[in-house]
Design an enzyme around this catalytic site. Structure first.
Site, PDB file in Angstrom:
ATOM      1  N   CYS A 115     -11.692  14.912 -58.767  1.00 33.26           N
ATOM      2  CA  CYS A 115     -11.741  14.336 -60.144  1.00 33.26           C
ATOM      3  C   CYS A 115     -12.002  15.583 -61.406  1.00 33.26           C
ATOM      4  O   CYS A 115     -11.292  15.751 -62.093  1.00 33.26           O
ATOM      5  CB  CYS A 115     -12.950  13.789 -60.436  1.00 33.26           C
ATOM      6  SG  CYS A 115     -12.786  11.882 -60.288  1.00 33.26           S
ATOM      7  N   HIS A 261     -13.171  14.333 -68.523  1.00 35.06           N
ATOM      8  CA  HIS A 261     -12.650  13.720 -67.267  1.00 35.06           C
ATOM      9  C   HIS A 261     -12.527  11.886 -67.508  1.00 35.06           C
ATOM     10  O   HIS A 261     -14.475  11.720 -67.941  1.00 35.06           O
ATOM     11  CB  HIS A 261     -12.490  13.777 -65.948  1.00 35.06           C
ATOM     12  CG  HIS A 261     -12.699  12.686 -64.873  1.00 35.06           C
ATOM     13  ND1 HIS A 261     -11.287  11.951 -64.650  1.00 35.06           N
ATOM     14  CD2 HIS A 261     -13.555  11.939 -64.298  1.00 35.06           C
ATOM     15  CE1 HIS A 261     -11.673  11.516 -63.633  1.00 35.06           C
ATOM     16  NE2 HIS A 261     -12.885  11.622 -62.937  1.00 35.06           N
ATOM     17  N   ASN A 291      -8.798   5.711 -64.580  1.00 32.08           N
ATOM     18  CA  ASN A 291      -9.196   7.094 -64.226  1.00 32.08           C
ATOM     19  C   ASN A 291      -8.159   7.641 -62.839  1.00 32.08           C
ATOM     20  O   ASN A 291      -7.735   7.180 -62.235  1.00 32.08           O
ATOM     21  CB  ASN A 291     -10.487   6.626 -62.684  1.00 32.08           C
ATOM     22  CG  ASN A 291     -11.485   7.841 -61.954  1.00 32.08           C
ATOM     23  OD1 ASN A 291     -10.567   9.123 -62.250  1.00 32.08           O
ATOM     24  ND2 ASN A 291     -12.448   8.422 -61.877  1.00 32.08           N
TER      25      ASN A 291
END
Ligand code: UT7
Length: 335
Positions: A115, A261, A291
């Protein structure tokens, strides 16, 4: 020493929209749970039979970014590609981009920081530009999660969160060191590697062993201790944003746009509240894409720019946290 600045942004997401209701036909989940806990309404998943992969999507986003930069592929001096879902175990996706875009034999580096991958990738690119070694660097974040997820009720805690997509940007040299990427900040804490992990196949636990174990072995699906990751995320996000602001003598009131993020809308809302930012000062698109890991910050940055939400002179803050654990931030004076 130079600074680097972003001069071209691009994104590509598969057309195939998968709604929360679609997922509830595959597993015991529902739209209300997913929206309440994550903010996600839908995500894009590469459909069966598509030629898209992380590298292919990355190449599509890269072509847009290079064109918007007003450059050609021959102007690019180096490639940095961030992904946790590469097309091959090796070689990495970076070399595929060199081939797919028919580029000169420039160097190509793969970054594996999940991530935080895009933050690590632009930080590396920024250093090469700062020292004068390269002038124009193509940075890509791309993920093809959907083929590797457990699409049964067993995997629902993770599977509903992740989406496929890619983003790219071109960084170039900026002579004025008060503009562009002002600083980047990277961290890791490997003792928590097993809290968010795809444990195999690894060389220590290779494919024949997985096959032999049969359905018992789920180590090739992503595992996440969601609550633990959440708790660490909110702390580390805050810390690394403060670190970036302090380094540049900026107050939280001077943030014009925060691009976090896209891990969970609740995390972004927590950070927004903590820093006293308005809805217009935090960009979220997790509702549409879920995501997308290393692609999430660059897709969000691209969309924020496309929507005219970032203008020259703005203080733009990028921040990410994820598997590793790894986390990072970048402070940009947009120009
Ligand atoms: O990108 C890298 C960083 N990632 C993150 O930052 C993610 C951080 N973590 C999270 O976003 C959240 O922890 C999740 C969204 C993953 C989970 O939300 P939660 O509020 O922490 O839920 P939970 O894991 O504590 O689960 C609560 C309940 C459980 O049922 P019981 O044990 O209370 O009966 C789960 O089994 O919700 C159940 N559950 C679901 N129910 C319906 C878990 N997943 C689902 C689902 N649909 N998809």
């Amino acid at each position: 020493m130079y600074n680097s600045k972003i001069i071209g942004l691009g994104k590509y997401v598969p057309e195939n929209v998968v709604t929360n209701d679609d997922l509830s036909k595959l597993m015991d989940t529902n739209d209300a749970w997913i929206q309440e806990r994550t903010g996600i309404k839908e995500r894009r998943w590469i459909p069966e039979g598509s030629e898209d992969t992380s590298a292919v999507m990355g190449a599509k986003a890269a072509r847009i970014a290079i064109e918007r930069a007003g450059l050609t592929k021959d102007d690019i001096d180096f490639i940095v590609f961030a992904t946790l879902s590469p097309d091959y175990y090796f070689p990495g996706c970076g070399v595929q981009i060199q081939d797919m875009l028919d580029m000169k034999t420039v160097g190509a580096l793969d970054v594996r920081n999940q991530c935080s991958g895009f933050l690590y990738a632009i930080s590396v690119a920024d250093q090469f530009i700062k020292t004068g070694m390269y002038k124009n660097i193509l940075v890509i974040g791309a993920e093809y999660h959907s083929n590797g997820l457990d699409k049964t009720t067993r995997g629902r805690g993770v599977t509903v969160i992740f989406g496929d997509g890619a983003g790219a940007c071109v960084l170039t040299r900026e002579e004025d060191t008060s503009k562009g990427i002002l600083s980047t900040h990277l961290h890791s804490e490997g003792k928590y590697a097993d809290k968010l992990i795809v444990a195999s196949p690894s060389i220590a636990h290779w494919v024949p062993e997985i096959l032999e174990a049969g359905e018992e072995d789920t180590s090739y699906f992503p595992y996440m201790d969601g609550t633990f990751v959440f708790k660490n995320a909110v702390v580390r996000f805050s810390e690394v944003i403060v670190e970036g602001l302090m380094k540049n003598g900026l107050q939280k009131e001077e943030i014009d746009m925060l691009i976090p993020h896209q891990a969970n809308l609740r995390i972004a809302q927590f950070i927004q509240k903590k820093f006293g930012l308005t809805d217009d000062q935090v960009f979220n698109n997790i509702m549409k894409y879920g995501n997308t890991t290393a692609a999430s910050v660059i897709i969000a940055l691209t969309e924020a720019w496309e929507e005219g939400k970032i203008k020259p002179g703005d203080n733009v803050v990028l921040a990410a946290f994820g598997s590793g654990f790894t986390w990072g931030s970048a402070i940009i004076k947009w120009c």
